[in-house]
Design an enzyme around this catalytic site. Structure first.
Site, short mmCIF file in Angstrom:
data_model
loop_
_atom_site.label_atom_id
_atom_site.label_comp_id
_atom_site.label_asym_id
_atom_site.label_seq_id
_atom_site.Cartn_x
_atom_site.Cartn_y
_atom_site.Cartn_z
N LYS A 272 112.41 51.29 115.43
CA LYS A 272 113.22 51.56 116.68
C LYS A 272 114.17 50.29 117.01
CE LYS A 272 110.33 52.70 119.81
NZ LYS A 272 109.09 52.45 119.20
N ARG B 72 108.10 57.08 127.76
CA ARG B 72 107.02 57.18 126.76
C ARG B 72 105.89 58.31 127.29
NH1 ARG B 72 107.10 51.73 124.53
NH2 ARG B 72 105.48 51.22 123.03
N ARG C 269 103.54 41.88 110.34
CA ARG C 269 104.77 41.71 111.05
C ARG C 269 104.60 40.21 111.60
NH1 ARG C 269 107.22 45.37 115.69
NH2 ARG C 269 105.36 44.95 116.84
N ARG D 48 102.48 38.95 117.22
CA ARG D 48 102.12 39.74 118.52
C ARG D 48 100.94 39.84 118.75
NH1 ARG D 48 106.55 44.28 119.47
NH2 ARG D 48 104.65 45.29 120.55
N ARG E 131 97.45 51.97 119.96
CA ARG E 131 98.95 52.37 120.48
C ARG E 131 99.30 53.61 119.84
NH1 ARG E 131 101.10 47.07 118.36
NH2 ARG E 131 103.36 47.55 118.84
#
Ligand code: AMP
Length: 210
Positions: free
Chosen positions: A13, A88, A122, A155, A166
């Site tokens: 996104k 969300r 990531r 992160r 999540r």
């Protein structure tokens, strides 16, 4: 054009929103980025949001709705915007409808196992925001940013346990928004397992048709 991007964490996104906003010169409003920036600056918002983010839970609706409401009042949002990471859940979507309007919604679909593989690998640049993947998109020099040379980091919420949490939160709370926006005739679904450029073209077609 007021656009909402839906999709699980790691669906791309953020990357796709950046393309759209660069092309149309409209602001990219990412609630995740706003919250991470607040944590870095140790503001009251940051202090409140920190533990929720680190545990993969949603920050309370009243907090995040207030943040978005203020952000959309800024002059640069008057000519359109792309929301990345908001709404969300249904409460947030209804709140958004009460103080703004949505013209189109793009949902990027990616299976959970692909997400876990993407997010555990990531790496991000804390200075300029560039992102890398240790296997599919590694930096030229190990652990330093190609753009600005800063040391890359991971992160805190990109570990497998928090990613699974999540994803569970996404399926429980965010996925019902697909139905919400489908009923309003605003939903467009895109296959997020395709290449970045192919997805970019699919989204460009959607925006053009709308
Ligand atoms: P993201 O970068 O969009 O994956 O967001 C990172 C984290 O920020 C999420 O896991 C939540 O803890 C928090 N967050 C971001 N957007 C929202 C939102 N709209 N509502 C509640 N929490 C949010």
């Amino acid at each position: 054009m007021n656009l909402v991007m839906l999709g699980p964490p790691g669906s791309g996104k953020g990357t796709q929103t950046k393309f759209i906003c660069d092309e149309h010169t409209i602001p990219h409003i990412s609630t995740g980025d706003i919250l991470r920036d607040a944590i870095k600056k140790e503001t009251a918002l940051g202090l409140e949001a920190k533990s929720y983010i680190e545990n993969g839970e949603l920050v309370p609706d009243a907090v995040i709705v207030g943040v978005i409401k203020e952000r959309l009042k800024q002059a640069d949002a008057g000519g359109g915007f792309v929301l990345d990471g908001f709404p969300r859940n249904l409460m947030q979507a209804e709140a958004l409808d009460s103080f703004s309007h949505v013209d189109s919604v793009v949902e990027i679909e990616v299976p959970d196992d692909v997400i876990v593989e993407r997010l555990t690998g990531r790496r991000v640049c804390p200075e300029c925001g560039s992102t890398y993947h240790i296997k599919s998109d590694p930096p030229k020099n190990e652990n330093s940013c190609d753009q600005c040379g800063s040391k890359l980091s991971q992160r805190k919420d990109d570990n497998e346990e928090t990613i699974r949490r999540r994803l569970a939160v996404y399926h429980e709370q965010t996925e019902p928004l697909k139905q919400y926006y489908k009923e309003k005739g605003l939903l467009h679904e895109v296959d997020g397992t395709k290449g970045i450029e192919e997805i970019q073209n699919a989204i460009a077609d959607i925006i053009e048709e709308d």
